[in-house]
Design an enzyme around this catalytic site. Sequence first.
Site, PDB file in Angstrom:
ATOM      1  N   GLU A  63       0.690  -1.233  -0.196  1.00 26.56           N
ATOM      2  CA  GLU A  63       0.023  -0.171  -0.283  1.00 26.56           C
ATOM      3  C   GLU A  63       0.657   1.269   0.536  1.00 26.56           C
ATOM      4  OE1 GLU A  63      -3.789  -1.302   2.773  1.00 26.56           O
ATOM      5  OE2 GLU A  63      -1.463  -0.913   3.088  1.00 26.56           O
ATOM      6  N   ARG A 119       3.704   4.949  15.798  1.00 22.57           N
ATOM      7  CA  ARG A 119       2.636   5.460  15.262  1.00 22.57           C
ATOM      8  C   ARG A 119       1.433   5.076  15.661  1.00 22.57           C
ATOM      9  NH1 ARG A 119      -0.714   3.750  12.371  1.00 22.57           N
ATOM     10  NH2 ARG A 119       0.056   3.919   9.898  1.00 22.57           N
ATOM     11  N   GLN A 147       3.799  -5.782  17.238  1.00 22.36           N
ATOM     12  CA  GLN A 147       3.153  -4.764  17.778  1.00 22.36           C
ATOM     13  C   GLN A 147       2.833  -4.405  18.811  1.00 22.36           C
ATOM     14  OE1 GLN A 147       1.003  -0.950  17.850  1.00 22.36           O
ATOM     15  NE2 GLN A 147       2.814  -1.989  16.682  1.00 22.36           N
ATOM     16  N   ASP A 168      -2.180 -15.047  22.745  1.00 20.98           N
ATOM     17  CA  ASP A 168      -2.396 -15.241  21.943  1.00 20.98           C
ATOM     18  C   ASP A 168      -2.482 -16.843  21.396  1.00 20.98           C
ATOM     19  OD1 ASP A 168       0.190 -13.801  19.127  1.00 20.98           O
ATOM     20  OD2 ASP A 168      -0.763 -15.862  18.932  1.00 20.98           O
ATOM     21  N   GLY A 232      -6.798  -5.208  14.413  1.00 11.84           N
ATOM     22  CA  GLY A 232      -5.735  -5.979  13.190  1.00 11.84           C
ATOM     23  C   GLY A 232      -6.176  -5.773  12.221  1.00 11.84           C
ATOM     24  N   ASP A 234      -7.777  -5.243   9.031  1.00  7.91           N
ATOM     25  CA  ASP A 234      -6.947  -3.459   8.923  1.00  7.91           C
ATOM     26  C   ASP A 234      -7.147  -3.994   7.108  1.00  7.91           C
ATOM     27  OD1 ASP A 234      -4.978  -4.987   8.267  1.00  7.91           O
ATOM     28  OD2 ASP A 234      -3.347  -4.222   9.735  1.00  7.91           O
TER      29      ASP A 234
END
Length: 346
Positions: A63, A119, A147, A168, A232, A234
């Site tokens: 992207e 960010r 992350q 997880d 998650g 996206d």
Amino acid sequence: MQPSDKALVPFVSVDNMMRLIHHIGVERMIIEIATQIEDDFKRWESFDKTPRIPAHSPHGVIELMPTSDGEAYGFKYVNGHPKNTSEGLQTVTAFGLLADVYTGYPTLLTEMTMLTALRTAATSALVGKYLAPKNASTMAMIGNGAQSEFQCLAFKAMCGIDTVRLFDIDPAATAKCAANLQGTGLNVVSCRSAEEAIEGAQIITTCTADKKYATILTDNMVGPGVHINAIGGDCPGKTELHRDILLRSDIFVEYPEQTRIEGEIQALDPDHPVTEMWQVITGQAEGRRDDRQITLFDSVGFAIEDFSALRYVKRAIEGTEFFEPLDMLADPDDPRDLFGMLMRAK
């Protein structure tokens, strides 16, 4: 031929980015990036805005994420390939560029794999500051990949949580996250299921990587009063939450035109009401109203957040050794004589 000053662009490598982060401190840098994002969200209407430009393949997505405020232009190149970890590669890699709108000349080139992690965490915690229950102390962190530690430290630094409950499907990922968070001041609890992880949590963060319609949280798992930080899901065809959770929640997004394509709300009607976070931050819209409200940040990441991070890094490296000048732009003595410059270099 030695390049002129006009030919040189500050370049921040991965090594220098890590040195910069350690120089500033992880939590402080997250807070400062969040402050820059908050400031830029307050002038949201001054930015060019467009959904990111994707190139999908069976293996993942690549992207471009561009934006401009009329004075500076920025873009990020980023990929998302969930299968990469099985091959010893990062799921997400990125780099970014900042440029001067007046001349079109680049003013910064930087790695953004590390910077995107910062960010993303900064954005999550900034939103949490506005939407999470007051005095929240515990966060469930479901999905303990690359992350997860950044998210935990961001919510500690900005929202005051003192306990994280980790889960997880890969126990090794949870063990990795728990080990990395030792000594950070957080109480870390490793859990054996998502249901166990959300026990007593006022904030639930979901951050899983599989590119599929997934149900990380079912409706019966979400009680009143929680804040869900869903980061998650996206891209099209990739979600984490049962649709019924969305119907019970007040949903907050970055840029609806992008989130309706990529976020959790792709499962809802195209006109389902959502609130834009810039409106909450500027006081034009209401955030959390009461203790029983379920707030959901349907986060997919937006270009203005990357623009903010790029601007932050550009300032942060000034007068430091945490970059190198990159000979990136041709600068002939006569701007019309590019060929002559080539021949003189022979």
